[in-house]
Scaffold this motif. Structure first.
Motif, short mmCIF file in Angstrom:
data_model
loop_
_atom_site.label_atom_id
_atom_site.label_comp_id
_atom_site.label_asym_id
_atom_site.label_seq_id
_atom_site.Cartn_x
_atom_site.Cartn_y
_atom_site.Cartn_z
N ASP A 175 0.80 -1.23 0.00
CA ASP A 175 0.00 0.00 0.00
C ASP A 175 0.83 1.27 0.00
N SER A 176 2.16 1.16 -0.08
CA SER A 176 2.97 2.35 0.16
C SER A 176 4.14 2.44 -0.81
N GLU A 177 4.80 3.59 -0.76
CA GLU A 177 6.02 3.78 -1.55
C GLU A 177 7.10 2.79 -1.13
N VAL A 178 7.12 2.42 0.14
CA VAL A 178 8.09 1.42 0.62
C VAL A 178 7.85 0.07 -0.05
N ASP A 179 6.58 -0.33 -0.12
CA ASP A 179 6.25 -1.61 -0.74
C ASP A 179 6.57 -1.62 -2.22
N ILE A 180 6.25 -0.55 -2.91
CA ILE A 180 6.54 -0.49 -4.34
C ILE A 180 8.04 -0.54 -4.57
N GLY A 231 -4.26 2.74 1.68
CA GLY A 231 -3.38 2.49 2.81
C GLY A 231 -2.68 3.70 3.38
N TYR A 232 -1.43 3.49 3.84
CA TYR A 232 -0.75 4.48 4.67
C TYR A 232 0.41 5.18 3.95
N THR A 233 0.39 5.18 2.65
CA THR A 233 1.51 5.78 1.92
C THR A 233 1.71 7.25 2.28
N ARG A 234 2.97 7.67 2.31
CA ARG A 234 3.29 9.09 2.52
C ARG A 234 3.32 9.84 1.20
N THR A 235 3.43 9.11 0.11
CA THR A 235 3.61 9.68 -1.22
C THR A 235 2.51 9.19 -2.13
N PRO A 236 1.90 10.04 -2.95
CA PRO A 236 0.91 9.55 -3.92
C PRO A 236 1.49 8.40 -4.75
N LEU A 237 0.70 7.36 -4.95
CA LEU A 237 1.21 6.15 -5.59
C LEU A 237 1.35 6.28 -7.10
#
Length: 229
Positions: free
Chosen positions: A176-181, A197-203
């Motif tokens: 759900d996040s930039e970390v996962d991508i 989810g909890y992303t800090r950045t638009p996906l």
């Protein structure tokens, strides 16, 4: 997993927080208790959601920074230990699966997918959550950063989790996040990202193979990713 399943489809590895479960209420509650003990203002749900994704030490560091408290090695480590105690007593008090998670996981299991969890939450907490929420039987492996001594976005966290789950290919990562991508891309694994989810950045533009708005859309997204291979 469904013991009657005979067809092997591959391996789906899931992030936990913000993907399978909404854990913000319990994380925020634990942070607010910690802040109260330190005589600081509460952090709250919205700020906690923004800070999630990089493990407990970074969560606590970020919360202290929000209250103008500089991280000091000794004091910071003590704060992490105390947060861990508080959170450990309430990991699933208010945490709940997102809509359709159990139903879709059952469908994927019946379809022959091996499944695992790869999360930056410590393994014992992740296991407690999926167990308490009656999701644990879906996963061959639940791996935190302490499981293989490495955490996302290091791709080894994902690849070792998939390997421990049996390593059946194709391997797909759902987060759900930039970390996962970033983790999936570094591992050379297709990534399906959930937008709630909890992303800090638009996906958009981060390179996920598919973006979906609801967990119910996951089977179609998986089929689309496989068709594009």
């Amino acid at each position: 997993m469904d013991g009657k399943t005979t067809v092997s489809r591959g391996t789906i590895v899931f992030d936990l927080d913000g993907t399978l479960v909404d854990s913000v209420p319990d994380l925020a509650g634990a942070l607010d208790t910690l802040m109260s003990e330190k005589g600081l203002a509460p952090i709250g749900v919205d700020t906690t959601r923004r800070l999630i994704g990089h493990g407990i030490p970074n969560l606590v560091r970020g919360a202290l920074a929000e209250r103008g408290v500089e991280w000091e090695d000794g004091a910071g480590a003590d704060a992490v230990r105390r947060f861990t105690e508080i959170y450990g007593a309430r990991v699933s008090l208010e945490t709940r699966p997102y809509r359709d998670v159990a139903r879709v996981l059952q469908e994927l299991a019946a379809d022959g997918w091996q499944m695992a969890v790869c999360t930056n939450k410590m393994e014992r907490f992740a296991r407690a959550i999926v167990g308490d929420l009656d999701l644990g039987h879906f996963f061959a492996v639940v791996a935190g950063p302490d499981t293989f001594k490495v955490g996302k976005p290091d791709p080894r966290h994902l690849t070792e989790t998939a390997k421990a789950a049996g390593g059946r290919e194709p391997i797909i990562f759902v987060g759900d996040s930039e970390v996962d991508i970033a983790t999936g891309k570094a591992a050379g694994v297709p990534v399906i990202a959930l937008t709630y989810g909890y992303t800090r950045t638009p996906l958009d533009g981060l390179g996920a193979d598919r973006l979906i708005d609801a967990f119910a859309d996951l089977p179609d997204a998986i089929a689309s990713v496989l068709a594009a291979r």
